[in-house]
Scaffold this motif. Structure first.
Motif, PDB file in Angstrom:
ATOM      1  N   ALA A  19      14.521  -6.767  30.879  1.00  0.00           N
ATOM      2  CA  ALA A  19      15.665  -5.955  31.274  1.00  0.00           C
ATOM      3  C   ALA A  19      15.160  -4.692  31.980  1.00  0.00           C
ATOM      4  O   ALA A  19      13.987  -4.322  31.865  1.00  0.00           O
ATOM      5  N   LYS A  20      16.063  -4.019  32.708  1.00  0.00           N
ATOM      6  CA  LYS A  20      15.667  -2.872  33.513  1.00  0.00           C
ATOM      7  C   LYS A  20      15.942  -1.556  32.776  1.00  0.00           C
ATOM      8  O   LYS A  20      16.958  -1.412  32.094  1.00  0.00           O
ATOM      9  N   LYS A  21      15.030  -0.612  32.928  1.00  0.00           N
ATOM     10  CA  LYS A  21      15.224   0.729  32.384  1.00  0.00           C
ATOM     11  C   LYS A  21      15.926   1.588  33.422  1.00  0.00           C
ATOM     12  O   LYS A  21      15.332   1.971  34.427  1.00  0.00           O
ATOM     13  N   ASN A  22      17.194   1.879  33.188  1.00  0.00           N
ATOM     14  CA  ASN A  22      17.925   2.724  34.127  1.00  0.00           C
ATOM     15  C   ASN A  22      17.537   4.185  33.995  1.00  0.00           C
ATOM     16  O   ASN A  22      17.682   4.960  34.939  1.00  0.00           O
ATOM     17  N   ILE A  23      17.090   4.585  32.803  1.00  0.00           N
ATOM     18  CA  ILE A  23      16.656   5.971  32.589  1.00  0.00           C
ATOM     19  C   ILE A  23      15.149   5.920  32.336  1.00  0.00           C
ATOM     20  O   ILE A  23      14.711   5.611  31.223  1.00  0.00           O
ATOM     21  N   PRO A  24      14.353   6.178  33.332  1.00  0.00           N
ATOM     22  CA  PRO A  24      12.897   5.994  33.168  1.00  0.00           C
ATOM     23  C   PRO A  24      12.272   7.123  32.362  1.00  0.00           C
ATOM     24  O   PRO A  24      12.702   8.281  32.433  1.00  0.00           O
ATOM     25  N   GLU A  25      11.262   6.752  31.548  1.00  0.00           N
ATOM     26  CA  GLU A  25      10.448   7.792  30.937  1.00  0.00           C
ATOM     27  C   GLU A  25       9.606   8.454  32.021  1.00  0.00           C
ATOM     28  O   GLU A  25       9.410   7.910  33.103  1.00  0.00           O
ATOM     29  N   THR A  26       9.112   9.618  31.704  1.00  0.00           N
ATOM     30  CA  THR A  26       8.299  10.348  32.675  1.00  0.00           C
ATOM     31  C   THR A  26       7.013   9.584  32.973  1.00  0.00           C
ATOM     32  O   THR A  26       6.312   9.148  32.060  1.00  0.00           O
ATOM     33  N   VAL A  27       6.733   9.409  34.242  1.00  0.00           N
ATOM     34  CA  VAL A  27       5.477   8.800  34.682  1.00  0.00           C
ATOM     35  C   VAL A  27       4.524   9.930  35.030  1.00  0.00           C
ATOM     36  O   VAL A  27       4.817  10.770  35.876  1.00  0.00           O
ATOM     37  N   PHE A  28       3.377   9.968  34.365  1.00  0.00           N
ATOM     38  CA  PHE A  28       2.432  11.051  34.565  1.00  0.00           C
ATOM     39  C   PHE A  28       1.522  10.719  35.738  1.00  0.00           C
ATOM     40  O   PHE A  28       0.385  10.275  35.557  1.00  0.00           O
ATOM     41  N   THR A  29       2.035  10.885  36.938  1.00  0.00           N
ATOM     42  CA  THR A  29       1.240  10.554  38.126  1.00  0.00           C
ATOM     43  C   THR A  29       0.126  11.578  38.305  1.00  0.00           C
ATOM     44  O   THR A  29       0.339  12.780  38.201  1.00  0.00           O
ATOM     45  N   TYR A  68      -0.754  -3.284  17.259  1.00  0.00           N
ATOM     46  CA  TYR A  68      -0.028  -2.094  16.820  1.00  0.00           C
ATOM     47  C   TYR A  68      -0.550  -0.911  17.628  1.00  0.00           C
ATOM     48  O   TYR A  68      -1.775  -0.730  17.767  1.00  0.00           O
ATOM     49  N   LEU A  69       0.374  -0.111  18.159  1.00  0.00           N
ATOM     50  CA  LEU A  69      -0.013   1.062  18.943  1.00  0.00           C
ATOM     51  C   LEU A  69       0.899   2.221  18.600  1.00  0.00           C
ATOM     52  O   LEU A  69       2.118   2.066  18.496  1.00  0.00           O
ATOM     53  N   GLN A  70       0.282   3.378  18.446  1.00  0.00           N
ATOM     54  CA  GLN A  70       1.030   4.625  18.258  1.00  0.00           C
ATOM     55  C   GLN A  70       0.319   5.722  19.026  1.00  0.00           C
ATOM     56  O   GLN A  70      -0.910   5.838  18.966  1.00  0.00           O
ATOM     57  N   ASP A  71       1.085   6.519  19.753  1.00  0.00           N
ATOM     58  CA  ASP A  71       0.474   7.547  20.589  1.00  0.00           C
ATOM     59  C   ASP A  71       1.385   8.772  20.638  1.00  0.00           C
ATOM     60  O   ASP A  71       2.593   8.691  20.342  1.00  0.00           O
ATOM     61  N   ARG A  72       0.785   9.874  21.005  1.00  0.00           N
ATOM     62  CA  ARG A  72       1.523  11.113  21.246  1.00  0.00           C
ATOM     63  C   ARG A  72       0.886  11.763  22.465  1.00  0.00           C
ATOM     64  O   ARG A  72      -0.237  12.247  22.410  1.00  0.00           O
ATOM     65  N   ILE A  73       1.611  11.725  23.594  1.00  0.00           N
ATOM     66  CA  ILE A  73       1.107  12.228  24.870  1.00  0.00           C
ATOM     67  C   ILE A  73       1.868  13.499  25.227  1.00  0.00           C
ATOM     68  O   ILE A  73       3.107  13.519  25.219  1.00  0.00           O
ATOM     69  N   THR A  74       1.141  14.565  25.536  1.00  0.00           N
ATOM     70  CA  THR A  74       1.776  15.827  25.918  1.00  0.00           C
ATOM     71  C   THR A  74       1.267  16.257  27.285  1.00  0.00           C
ATOM     72  O   THR A  74       0.109  15.997  27.649  1.00  0.00           O
ATOM     73  N   THR A  75       2.138  16.919  28.005  1.00  0.00           N
ATOM     74  CA  THR A  75       1.739  17.422  29.320  1.00  0.00           C
ATOM     75  C   THR A  75       2.690  18.512  29.772  1.00  0.00           C
ATOM     76  O   THR A  75       3.858  18.569  29.357  1.00  0.00           O
ATOM     77  N   THR A  90      12.917  23.710  45.685  1.00  0.00           N
ATOM     78  CA  THR A  90      13.303  23.539  44.286  1.00  0.00           C
ATOM     79  C   THR A  90      12.042  23.485  43.431  1.00  0.00           C
ATOM     80  O   THR A  90      10.984  23.052  43.902  1.00  0.00           O
ATOM     81  N   THR A  91      12.167  23.918  42.163  1.00  0.00           N
ATOM     82  CA  THR A  91      11.052  23.826  41.227  1.00  0.00           C
ATOM     83  C   THR A  91      11.551  23.306  39.881  1.00  0.00           C
ATOM     84  O   THR A  91      12.684  23.588  39.469  1.00  0.00           O
ATOM     85  N   ASP A  92      10.693  22.542  39.230  1.00  0.00           N
ATOM     86  CA  ASP A  92      10.935  22.082  37.860  1.00  0.00           C
ATOM     87  C   ASP A  92       9.632  22.210  37.085  1.00  0.00           C
ATOM     88  O   ASP A  92       8.642  21.534  37.412  1.00  0.00           O
ATOM     89  N   ASN A  93       9.645  23.075  36.080  1.00  0.00           N
ATOM     90  CA  ASN A  93       8.488  23.236  35.212  1.00  0.00           C
ATOM     91  C   ASN A  93       8.806  22.530  33.897  1.00  0.00           C
ATOM     92  O   ASN A  93       9.671  22.969  33.136  1.00  0.00           O
ATOM     93  N   THR A  94       8.149  21.410  33.638  1.00  0.00           N
ATOM     94  CA  THR A  94       8.518  20.554  32.510  1.00  0.00           C
ATOM     95  C   THR A  94       7.416  20.536  31.454  1.00  0.00           C
ATOM     96  O   THR A  94       6.226  20.474  31.772  1.00  0.00           O
ATOM     97  N   PHE A  95       7.831  20.573  30.178  1.00  0.00           N
ATOM     98  CA  PHE A  95       6.934  20.474  29.028  1.00  0.00           C
ATOM     99  C   PHE A  95       7.353  19.221  28.268  1.00  0.00           C
ATOM    100  O   PHE A  95       8.416  19.189  27.649  1.00  0.00           O
ATOM    101  N   ILE A  96       6.514  18.193  28.329  1.00  0.00           N
ATOM    102  CA  ILE A  96       6.911  16.842  27.912  1.00  0.00           C
ATOM    103  C   ILE A  96       6.052  16.380  26.746  1.00  0.00           C
ATOM    104  O   ILE A  96       4.835  16.584  26.728  1.00  0.00           O
ATOM    105  N   THR A  97       6.691  15.729  25.798  1.00  0.00           N
ATOM    106  CA  THR A  97       5.993  15.023  24.728  1.00  0.00           C
ATOM    107  C   THR A  97       6.536  13.599  24.681  1.00  0.00           C
ATOM    108  O   THR A  97       7.745  13.395  24.532  1.00  0.00           O
ATOM    109  N   LYS A  98       5.651  12.625  24.832  1.00  0.00           N
ATOM    110  CA  LYS A  98       6.056  11.218  24.789  1.00  0.00           C
ATOM    111  C   LYS A  98       5.405  10.565  23.575  1.00  0.00           C
ATOM    112  O   LYS A  98       4.184  10.641  23.392  1.00  0.00           O
TER     113      LYS A  98
END
Length: 887
Positions: free
Chosen positions: A309-319, A355-362, A379-387
């Motif tokens: 199925a498709k994700k209409n609301i994507p998680e942040t991709v850390f390019t 089994y996988l568990q992670d905590r990614i911050t950026t 435009t600017t967006d300063n984002t503090f993300i935890t996945k």
């Protein structure tokens, strides 16, 4: 229908009427006495050292080669040589003529004249590889310099093999490999990165590259050739169990503990083969095959993505263009168990548990400088993300040989994935938003396959496939974007996808030709629900049901004629689509007859090179994410909506490939050019302001096109003892869109990447490795100035081995993201000192990463409407001590 049957019958008659030689003969001396045990070899040229076929004479001095053996060479002329100790060797040139059914070749050998010779000492290197029919066996110890830890590091060094560092995908002879087997057992399936990323170099004796790979033994020699795979041949002492434990502890520059610890266990016996790995790290390493940092899809996901199925609301991709281990600020725990239980000669069971568990911050900053029509703004967006991803998964495969000529296979997969992503966004340096995205992903798949070998040349397969994917998402944002009186907005979105397929496959082969025909049907059901609301009102809703059914027939026939391989193929489908918009009570339905032909041509220039051409025509349905009507909120700025259409997208593709892999001369060259044109696409109508971006997708029967050119050339230069490699990639894309109520605009993107690699192999303690990469991008829209960016980077390594026990490496990575802004430069320094005693039972290493302590990285990206400056934080400087115990 009669014409098709007549054509097929004619092909079969022609195939059986074609002739080819058997080669027979005898070897005798000048006195007409037979010479038994004489070696008879077939070579491509008189001076060639490569043996294509080999046999020996019998007690009567006679020998023979069969039709099948001669045809397997695909050569129009060959050289036949007779070799016997104490006799002069004789070589004869033969022309392979299909009109002649049998050739007889007789040899008369003369005794060598014995002369007194002075003593001669010959010094030579043992070959690094061995060629045997469809298999090339590379000796692992010949392709290591001491820096390699896992077997993936060695695979990268093999000639003719490329590894995608982002996904782990392995390319051999220009093709993606099917799998990586372990002593012939397919333990990992398409998820072979589990093995390549985690198996230690010391466990493996050889890496075998296999052409014409067939996992199902009943289809060996029957199914279409061309599949490639790798096999890891374990060292002889790898019996019962072996593995290693690694304890890595250190400190970051900010007095935080750094860790990289893992353990692996390999078990081998007549009844069981298993591989287990457990790992934890917070230094940016991904030991799993799943990429939650950049969302690169692995080879397994690539093969199965049509069932998701498709994700209409994507998680942040850390390019990020720099290596994963510098930008991935993680806390990953990963465990995996793979096992094959050989219950008896007829029954085997394979299990894979994950089994996988992670905590990614950026922390990421996006600054967009827009130039749209006559408007210019920033435009600017300063984002503090935890996945925080978490995944449970279990696979089961059962194989049962119901008879010597039949095999029953059943595959089952269950996966549950949960991802929580809390984010804080400062928009345009003034407005602050808090968002939370929760994504759940349940996937179930089962597949039943029965194979019946009808004869030595024919087989039948029957299969049933079923999958189900449920993907609910909830996105909330505070404060509300739509009503200042509301506390927050909430976007709910849920896609489901059910896929069913049944098909019958008939496979056959003649003396030289092979064919495959498939008849089947499938059904896809993809309902979607969404609701955007806050405490004051419901803002937007979607509710649709989409179904698609196909009755299909596909076929491919491989004609092998001398050096030519001609492979026409086709696909015929009766396609039915139905889309019901339940909120507005609207229904669309469309029926299509789809015919998709393709042609592949391959010409074998010699034993190490070939030319290949492909062309094809496809008609594709559009993906379900373009079928909802009303807006869906995807982040603090963006909403998307669609004007649905069931029209098909027509695409043409053409490509030409030259491939040369001359292992004996240590030379590789492949060059590829391709062109694709698609008619009928979903285009974007974007309305961009300083605070919002509204995107509407709509279908138009307009064209998009793409040119792609790739080249890679590699050569070992003996007199400087170095391997040189040049890689070049160029793409040219033409597409259309609408931005801020403009007319339909014609846009063009160009991208060029050139990379030069130099690695020395001096027989002294010190060696060097350098990679220089230059990139150029140009994005332009009609009647607007171009957005251009040029960047380059250089990686330099010094590898120092004062003895077999000690190893030291120093490396530097230099980046210049924008040549116009030379003040923005980044330099990374790393160093590793490793000690390995002679017993190799234990080892120790000390690693220093990011010694210069670069805290942030910045890059520039261009598009047809903007220049984007992207900045992200990095892993700080750290020091790590590793202790390793091998058992």
């Amino acid at each position: 229908m009669k014409n098709k049957l007549f054509f097929l019958l004619l092909l079969i008659i022609i195939t059986f009427q074609l002739k080819a030689q058997t080669i027979t003969g005898s070897v005798r001396d000048i006195y007409d006495s037979p010479l038994p045990f004489t070696s008879i070899v077939i070579k491509e040229s008189e001076l060639s050292e490569k043996i294509l076929l080999f046999t020996k004479t019998d007690n009567n001095g006679k020998f023979s080669f069969t039709k099948e053996e001669i045809l397997s060479l695909s050569l129009s002329d060959i050289y036949l040589e007779a070799i016997l100790n104490n006799y002069d060797a004789i070589t004869k040139h033969l022309i392979i003529d299909e009109k002649t059914e049998k050739l007889e070749v007789n040899f008369i050998l003369n005794k060598l004249q014995v002369e007194e010779l002075k003593e001669v000492i010959v010094i030579g290197k043992i070959p690094k590889f061995k060629v045997s029919k469809d298999t090339i066996a590379f000796k692992v110890k010949e392709y290591v310099d001491g820096s390699e830890m896992k077997i993936e590091d060695v695979i990268k060094n093999l000639p003719g093999v490329d590894v995608n560092t982002s996904t782990g995908e392995i390319i051999y002879k220009g093709k993606s490999i099917e799998t990586v087997t372990l002593d012939g057992d397919n333990l990992f399936g398409f998820n072979y990165t589990l093995g390549t990323k985690n198996i230690n170099v010391d466990m493996v004796e050889q890496i075998e590259a296999i052409d014409n790979y067939a996992e199902n033994p009943l289809l060996k020699g029957i199914e279409q050739g061309g599949k490639v795979s790798l096999n890891l041949k374990l060292k002889e002492n790898q019996t019962n169990y072996s593995g290693n434990l690694v304890l890595g502890l250190g400190t970051f520059d900010i007095d935080k503990v750094a860790s990289d610890s893992k353990g692996t266990l390999l078990t081998t016996s007549s009844k069981l083969k298993s591989f287990t790995t457990l790992s934890y790290n917070n230094i940016g390493i991904n030991h799993s095959p799943f990429d939650y940092f950049g969302f690169n899809i692995n080879p397994e996901q690539k093969k199965e993505q049509n069932y998701f199925a498709k994700k209409n609301i994507p998680e942040t991709v850390f390019t990020n263009p720099i290596t994963l281990s510098r930008a991935n600020i993680n806390h990953q725990f990963f465990g995996n168990y793979n096992a094959i239980f050989k219950i008896n000669p007829k029954l085997s069971i394979k299990t894979n548990l994950y089994y996988l568990q992670d905590r990614i911050t950026t922390n990421q900053l996006f600054q967009n400088d827009f130039q749209i029509n006559s408007d210019i703004f920033t435009t600017t967006d300063n984002t503090f993300i935890t996945k925080k991803p978490q995944q449970y998964r279990g696979d089961l495969e059962i194989k049962y040989n119901t008879s010597k000529t039949s095999l029953l296979e059943y595959n089952l997969r269950l996966r549950q994935e949960n991802i929580e992503t809390p984010t804080t966004v400062i928009q345009n340096q003034t407005d602050e938003f808090s968002t939370f995205l929760n994504t759940e992903d349940f996937y179930f798949k089962q597949d039943l396959l029965w194979t019946k070998k009808l004869s030595d040349k024919k087989a039948l397969q029957l299969s049933l496939f079923h999958s189900f994917n449920d993907l609910p998402q909830t996105f909330s944002i505070t404060p509300s974007l739509f009503d200042e009186d509301a506390l927050m907005d909430t976007q709910e979105s849920e896609f489901k996808r059910t896929f069913l397929e049944g098909k019958a496959t008939y496979l056959g082969s003649g003396i030289r030709d092979k064919y495959t025909f498939v008849l089947g049907a499938n059904f896809n059901e993809s309902p979607y629900l969404s609701r955007l609301f806050n405490s004051e009102e419901t803002i937007s809703e979607n509710n649709f049901d989409y179904t698609q059914s196909n009755i299909f027939n596909t076929g491919v026939y491989n004609f092998n004629r001398g050096k030519w391989q001609i492979s026409p193929s086709y696909s015929i489908r009766i396609l039915n689509q139905n889309l019901e918009q339940n909120i507005v009570n609207n229904e669309q339905a469309q029926n299509d007859f789809v015919f998709e032909p393709a042609l592949n041509l391959k010409y074998k220039l010699n034993s190490v090179s070939f030319l290949s051409g492909n062309l094809g025509y496809n008609q594709n349905t559009n993906v379900e994410q373009f079928f909802f009507l009303n807006q869906v909120l995807t982040n603090n700025r963006t909403t998307i909506s669609n004007l649905p259409s069931l029209e098909l997208q027509n695409s043409q593709r053409y490509s030409l490939l030259y491939f040369n892999n001359d292992l004996y001369n240590q030379f590789q060259l492949n060059a590829n050019v391709s062109y694709q044109k698609s008619t009928g696409n979903f285009f974007t109508n974007q309305n961009i302001t300083e605070t919002t971006t509204q995107i509407e997708y709509f279908f138009l029967p307009q064209d998009n096109s793409n040119w792609s050119m790739n080249m890679q050339i590699s050569k070992y230069i003996p007199f400087i003892e170095s391997t040189l490699k040049l890689t070049s990639n160029y793409t040219l894309s033409n597409f259309r869109n609408i931005v801020n109520n403009s007319d339909l605009r014609q846009n063009q993107n160009q991208f060029l990447s050139n990379s030069f690699f130099w690695k020395t192999a001096f027989e002294i303690p010190i060696n060097f490795e350098n990679t220089f990469t230059y990139q150029y991008s140009n994005s332009k829209s009609e009647n607007q100035s171009a957005f251009i960016n040029k960047s380059w980077q250089n990686t330099f390594k010094i590898i120092f081995k004062p003895s077999k026990k000690w190893f030291f490496i120093v490396s530097s990575d230099y980046y210049l993201p924008n040549t116009k802004q030379s003040d923005e430069q980044f330099l990374f320094l790393d160093a590793t000192l490793r000690h390995r005693p002679k017993s190799k039972k234990w080892g120790a290493s000390f690693t220093m990463r990011n010694i210069t302590n670069e805290n942030n990285f910045e890059q520039v990206q261009t598009s047809d409407i903007s220049t984007t400056i992207f900045r992200s934080n990095l892993l700080p400087r750290y020091f790590l001590l590793n202790l390793t115990w091998n058992f």
